[in-house]
Write an enzyme that holds these catalytic residues in place. Structure first.
Site, PDB file in Angstrom:
ATOM      1  CB  SER A  12      11.769  69.389  18.982  1.00 25.53           C
ATOM      2  OG  SER A  12      11.499  69.721  20.304  1.00 25.53           O
ATOM      3  CE1 TYR A  35      15.175  65.665  20.461  1.00 24.29           C
ATOM      4  CE2 TYR A  35      14.159  67.570  21.510  1.00 24.29           C
ATOM      5  CZ  TYR A  35      14.082  66.487  20.662  1.00 24.29           C
ATOM      6  OH  TYR A  35      12.910  66.232  20.001  1.00 24.29           O
ATOM      7  CE  LYS A  89      14.682  66.062  16.884  1.00 23.69           C
ATOM      8  NZ  LYS A  89      14.248  65.056  15.928  1.00 23.69           N
TER       9      LYS A  89
HETATM   10  N1  UFG Z   1       7.416  66.701  34.559  1.00 22.84           N
HETATM   11  C1  UFG Z   1       7.244  66.368  35.888  1.00 22.84           C
HETATM   12  N2  UFG Z   1       7.537  65.081  36.260  1.00 22.84           N
HETATM   13  C2  UFG Z   1       7.976  64.137  35.377  1.00 22.84           C
HETATM   14  C3  UFG Z   1       8.131  64.489  34.030  1.00 22.84           C
HETATM   15  C4  UFG Z   1       7.851  65.802  33.660  1.00 22.84           C
HETATM   16  O1  UFG Z   1       6.854  67.188  36.716  1.00 22.84           O
HETATM   17  O2  UFG Z   1       8.238  62.991  35.796  1.00 22.84           O
HETATM   18  C5  UFG Z   1       7.084  68.073  34.142  1.00 22.84           C
HETATM   19  C6  UFG Z   1       8.266  68.821  33.539  1.00 22.84           C
HETATM   20  O3  UFG Z   1       9.030  69.450  34.540  1.00 22.84           O
HETATM   21  C7  UFG Z   1       7.562  69.788  32.604  1.00 22.84           C
HETATM   22  C8  UFG Z   1       6.319  69.025  32.126  1.00 22.84           C
HETATM   23  O4  UFG Z   1       6.122  67.995  33.113  1.00 22.84           O
HETATM   24  O5  UFG Z   1       7.151  70.904  33.307  1.00 22.84           O
HETATM   25  C9  UFG Z   1       6.494  68.382  30.781  1.00 22.84           C
HETATM   26  O6  UFG Z   1       7.716  67.661  30.788  1.00 22.84           O
HETATM   27  P1  UFG Z   1       8.096  66.605  29.673  1.00 22.84           P
HETATM   28  O7  UFG Z   1       9.409  65.985  30.074  1.00 22.84           O
HETATM   29  O8  UFG Z   1       6.966  65.686  29.426  1.00 22.84           O
HETATM   30  O9  UFG Z   1       8.246  67.479  28.355  1.00 22.84           O
HETATM   31  P2  UFG Z   1       9.132  68.761  28.042  1.00 22.84           P
HETATM   32  O10 UFG Z   1       8.194  69.936  27.977  1.00 22.84           O
HETATM   33  O11 UFG Z   1      10.296  68.885  28.934  1.00 22.84           O
HETATM   34  O12 UFG Z   1       9.707  68.402  26.603  1.00 22.84           O
HETATM   35  C10 UFG Z   1       8.899  67.828  25.588  1.00 22.84           C
HETATM   36  C11 UFG Z   1       9.731  66.884  24.770  1.00 22.84           C
HETATM   37  C12 UFG Z   1      10.803  67.642  24.057  1.00 22.84           C
HETATM   38  C13 UFG Z   1      10.197  68.776  23.272  1.00 22.84           C
HETATM   39  C14 UFG Z   1       9.313  69.635  24.132  1.00 22.84           C
HETATM   40  C15 UFG Z   1       8.615  70.648  23.283  1.00 22.84           C
HETATM   41  O13 UFG Z   1      10.303  65.877  25.598  1.00 22.84           O
HETATM   42  O14 UFG Z   1      11.465  66.769  23.171  1.00 22.84           O
HETATM   43  O15 UFG Z   1       8.366  68.842  24.788  1.00 22.84           O
HETATM   44  O16 UFG Z   1       7.688  71.388  23.980  1.00 22.84           O
HETATM   45  F1  UFG Z   1      11.161  69.543  22.764  1.00 22.84           F
END
Ligand code: UFG
Length: 323
Positions: free
Chosen positions: A117, A141, A145
């Site tokens: 990841s 997490y 990894k």
């Molecule tokens: N977000 C929202 N509302 C939500 C969910 C997410 O505003 O309900 C925002 C988050 O704050 C973030 C963006 O959308 O700014 C993306 O969030 P995600 O939870 O979809 O993804 P992340 O970037 O936090 O993490 C994902 C995977 C991880 C991985 C990462 C790598 O979940 O396992 O991408 O870039 F490590």
């Protein structure tokens, strides 16, 4: 090649299993169905209901199928949960992989494709992030990894087990041909959250912060389509088995999209209003993350084909709308 797809009934696993079958591989899915779904199993693949934490089950599966390669997609992946329940992530992600490596040694399996990841990098020091970027995970997490990547490196040196470490950025979308039916359960990621809000499965989307240092104030991420990820797994398998050599590559679209841009595309593609509310920042979210995927291009000849936001949303909506 005979391939054991561990976690092959899950969201990414089912897409990878499908692609391996399409490419002519002999596939056995090994899954404990804790979050994987039977509906994601394909008639063309064998299925073993087993748990990676039960070492004997895993070793027996490798022996019985004569697997020459394993794809490991059975890790827990909720960043927030990993900070509250590290024990769960230690056991499943780290011990699970040690079982995989030891069973590979015992059975003579030589090729592993591992889902890592972008979380291994932590807060970006520069963008786009390439594989030379320092690794400094900021959540448990990502730590699991990175530790697993190190185990894989040692087993490569000591035991000749070749491994493709694939560092995914933000996986999203559904099979471009609509063949995956199972929806992720209790998703925490942005695009499924938007889809649930679009279908009325959740009241509204919560936008986690609009005061970031980005043009519209919301976080920017690099979204990569699961069908593109699946294609990369097959190419990586060809690479490690064909060259008897391990590799570590980023998999991203090299394009950044903000939360607002994703939401606006979803509103347009679905034709739904999609209620949304700006709430506070979520802990640990960097403002921007984008990948350099140049190495995957050079080594694997891989390129994202389906990762434009329109296709990511259209294929997600097709899955949510019909299922
Ligand atoms: N977000 C929202 N509302 C939500 C969910 C997410 O505003 O309900 C925002 C988050 O704050 C973030 C963006 O959308 O700014 C993306 O969030 P995600 O939870 O979809 O993804 P992340 O970037 O936090 O993490 C994902 C995977 C991880 C991985 C990462 C790598 O979940 O396992 O991408 O870039 F490590």
């Amino acid at each position: 090649m005979k391939v054991l797809v561990i976690g092959g009934a899950g969201y990414i696993g089912s897409h990878v299993a499908r692609r391996l079958l399409d490419s002519g591989h002999t596939v056995t899915v090994f899954d404990n169905l804790s979050s994987g779904l039977r509906i994601n199993l394909f008639p063309g693949a064998a299925f073993i209901h087993g748990d990676i934490l039960r070492y004997e089950q895993l070793r027996a599966a490798m022996r019985e199928t004569g697997a020459q390669a394993a794809v490991y997609l059975a890790a827990f992946k909720a960043v927030g949960e990993s900070m509250v329940k590290p024990e769960k992530y230690s056991v499943n992600n780290i011990i699970g992989t040690i079982h995989l490596l030891n069973a590979a040694c015992e059975t003579g399996l030589k090729n592993i494709i591992f889902s890592s990841s972008a979380a291994v990098y932590g807060e970006p020091k520069y963008l786009p992030i390439d594989e030379k970027h320092p690794t400094n995970p900021e959540n448990y997490y990502g730590f699991t990894k990175l530790e697993i990547e190190k185990f894989l490196g040692w087993y490569d040196r000591l035991k000749g087990i070749r491994c493709a470490i694939l560092r995914y950025f933000n996986a999203a979308g559904y099979d471009v041909d609509g063949r995956i039916k199972g929806l992720e359960q209790n998703p925490a990621n942005l695009i499924p959250a938007i889809m649930e809000a679009a279908c009325g499965m959740r009241r509204e989307l919560q936008i986690f912060g609009s005061d970031y240092d980005t043009p519209d104030g919301t976080c920017i991420r690099d979204y990569i389509h699961v069908s593109d990820l699946a294609a990369a797994h097959v190419l990586a398998l060809d690479y490690v088995s064909g060259n008897d050599k391990s590799l570590t590559v980023n998999l991203g679209s090299e394009t950044g999209s903000s939360v607002t841009e994703v939401l606006e595309t979803a509103r347009r593609v679905t034709g739904r209003e999609i209620p949304a509310k700006i709430t506070g920042r979520r802990a640990g979210d960097p403002a921007r993350l984008t990948a350099s995927a140049a190495l995957a291009r050079d080594l694997l000849g891989w390129k994202a084909r389906y990762s434009d936001m329109e296709t990511l949303i259209r294929t997600s909506w097709a899955a949510y709308h019909t299922n």
